[in-house]
Motif scaffolding. Structure first.
Motif, PDB file in Angstrom:
ATOM      1  N   GLU A 290      45.912  42.942  27.414  1.00 54.62           N
ATOM      2  CA  GLU A 290      46.087  44.336  26.972  1.00 54.62           C
ATOM      3  C   GLU A 290      47.237  45.034  27.701  1.00 54.62           C
ATOM      4  O   GLU A 290      47.166  46.221  28.023  1.00 54.62           O
ATOM      5  N   GLU A 315      37.370  40.099  33.706  1.00 53.07           N
ATOM      6  CA  GLU A 315      37.001  41.427  33.216  1.00 53.07           C
ATOM      7  C   GLU A 315      35.492  41.599  33.320  1.00 53.07           C
ATOM      8  O   GLU A 315      34.731  40.721  32.922  1.00 53.07           O
ATOM      9  N   HIS A 330      36.352  37.433  29.112  1.00 56.37           N
ATOM     10  CA  HIS A 330      37.359  38.182  28.371  1.00 56.37           C
ATOM     11  C   HIS A 330      37.309  37.699  26.947  1.00 56.37           C
ATOM     12  O   HIS A 330      36.561  36.774  26.631  1.00 56.37           O
ATOM     13  N   HIS A 428      38.396  47.713  34.943  1.00 57.47           N
ATOM     14  CA  HIS A 428      37.537  46.679  34.349  1.00 57.47           C
ATOM     15  C   HIS A 428      38.215  45.317  34.428  1.00 57.47           C
ATOM     16  O   HIS A 428      37.554  44.291  34.377  1.00 57.47           O
ATOM     17  N   HIS A 429      39.538  45.300  34.543  1.00 58.47           N
ATOM     18  CA  HIS A 429      40.265  44.042  34.773  1.00 58.47           C
ATOM     19  C   HIS A 429      40.377  43.801  36.277  1.00 58.47           C
ATOM     20  O   HIS A 429      40.683  44.725  37.030  1.00 58.47           O
TER      21      HIS A 429
END
Ligand code: MN
Length: 477
Positions: A290, A315, A330, A428-429
């Motif tokens: 992303e 993640e 992920h 979150h990553h």
């Protein structure tokens, strides 16, 4: 990479003592069992000698940092001009050649020779007075625990030098509207050295079109040797090979060791890179999904610190409040470097993005102690958040979840761990590392002058909030 051992002394002790200092220093340098070799360079006795060796250390690409130790007293005003121009990581090794005081042999000559107990205090004073960034390790040089600390610092030093030269390729921009994957790329380059720039997805597609079937055949052989192919849709697997070859070609051309992409910008691509990205991570490239170039860069740095380690882009996906675990995964891109068993190549629909079902590696992550690391832009500064976690064997087999995954408990306990992470603003990553130690994290943050927030078994929410307030005072500009 080599580390330079610079031993402090002064001329007044006379030739014989200085010869002994040099012999002892060489024995120490050669006796250290570390990830990277230590080379004795000089017994420093004057301002000019110290300035000269620091200049050489700064410009020698193979010098990972300097380790200093004052075998005798070494007056610190001699060190000021050299240290003021030091651009490499510095470790002050507060050791002593002999472990014990010999009852019979101790006399005034012995006392003159083995003086680090006060020589290193003079050395420590000037480091503190100049507010120099340096690691201090105390202990007998043959002690494995002491050597382990120096090894941790070496890894951080190597990571910092890698960081200063890191190039990150962004294929497309960030995922639309997402805040935490954004960041100040200019500030990041000033602080961490990362060169973060964009390459058009259209140019990647052009590169993919140029990949030949013969080149794909070669990579397919490699996939077969590393992974179990559990799909009949070999066309989908070959398409990932095409993507991987094209991505790596651009990374090599640029000299980049990390990249990001986003499922929202795959113009002209039939599949989101899954297997392609996973296999590139296995080769050592950092990655962030992303458009998350910060996690891509951090993954690459941790991989550079631990080339044979277990590191992955990760993640936090979903919770089990009853079993008190986080399921991390992920949509595709988990690094096979953390696989507990041989990864399977499978093809499944993605559910979002409107592209063809991509081939990906599916596996369970290994169990054991680990850390998750997140780099966020806190506004005017970067904050590195590191949490201790314990990865566990999954408590169920989840047969319909077609992605690689890991399961872990955050420290200090599940709920406090979640609260602390949220309070600190962790993303979150993350980078999931089974190798990086507290010392290596602290050394890296100190070398890079990063705000560091650690969440571990000793963390309380009250203590954490105080740390964050202190960070705001220290780092606000
Ligand atoms: Mn994501």
């Amino acid at each position: 990479m080599k580390f330079w051992f610079i031993v402090g002394s002064q001329a007044m002790y006379g030739e014989e003592t200085l010869r002994q200092v040099e012999a002892d220093a060489k024995e120490i340098a050669n006796g250290l069992q570390l990830p990277f070799p230590v080379e004795y360079k000089v017994t420093a006795k004057s301002n000019d000698e110290i300035v000269r060796i620091i200049k050489e250390a700064n410009y020698d690409d193979e010098c990972g940092g300097i380790i200093t130790f004052c075998h005798t007293f070494s007056p610190s005003k001699m060190w000021i001009n050299g240290l003021a121009m030091l651009q490499k990581p510095w470790l002050h090794f507060h050791t002593q050649f002999n472990e014990s005081i010999p009852n019979e042999a101790i006399d005034m000559d012995y006392m003159n020779l083995h003086q680090s107990a006060h020589g290193d205090r003079e050395h420590g004073f000037i480091g503190a007075r100049m507010r120099m960034s340096r690691a201090v390790v105390a202990g007998y040089w043959k002690d494995p625990q002491v050597q382990k600390k120096i090894g941790d610092w070496q890894r951080a030093a190597v990571g910092s030098l890698f960081s200063k030269e890191l190039k990150i390729v962004r294929f497309g921009d960030n995922m639309r509207e997402v805040a935490v994957t954004e960041g100040d790329k200019v500030e990041t380059q000033i602080k961490l050295g990362w060169q973060v720039n964009t390459w058009a997805v259209g140019d990647l597609v052009k590169e993919m079109d140029a990949v030949t079937e013969a080149e794909i055949d070669v990579l397919m052989k490699e996939y077969e040797s590393c992974y179990d192919i559990c799909t009949d849709d070999l066309d989908a697997v070959r398409y990932q090979a095409r993507e991987e070859i094209a991505i790596e070609r651009i990374l090599k051309r640029v000299g980049a060791k990390a990249f990001s992409n986003t499922f929202e910008d795959l113009h002209g691509m039939r599949q989101l890179p899954g297997l392609a990205t996973q296999h590139l991570m296995a080769k050592g490239y950092g990655f962030g999904a992303e458009g998350d170039w910060k996690t891509a860069g951090l993954t690459a740095v941790v991989k550079a610190m631990y080339p044979d380690g277990n590191t992955s882009f990760m993640e936090d996906y979903t919770y089990d409040y009853k079993h008190e675990v986080i399921l991390g995964s992920h949509m595709l891109e988990v690094d096979p470097g953390i696989a507990a068993d041989k990864p399977r190549i499978e093809v499944h629909p993605l559910g979002i993005g409107g592209k063809e079902p991509p081939a990906r590696l599916v596996f369970e992550g290994i169990a054991g102690k680990a850390k998750v690391l997140s780099l966020i832009d806190a506004g005017g500064r970067m904050r590195l958040i590191v949490q201790d976690v314990v990865c566990e064997k999954p408590f169920q087999d989840m047969p319909n979840l077609p992605v690689a995954r890991a399961t872990w408990k955050p420290m200090p306990n599940f709920l406090t761990g979640l609260e602390c992470w949220i309070v600190a603003g962790g993303a979150h990553h993350t980078v999931l590392s089974y190798d990086i130690t507290d010392e290596a994290v602290q050394d890296f943050a100190r070398i890079m002058n990063l705000e560091l927030v650690c969440i571990n078994e000793n963390t309380t929410t009250v203590g954490l909030e105080r740390d964050l307030m202190l960070g705001d005072i220290l780092y606000r500009r």
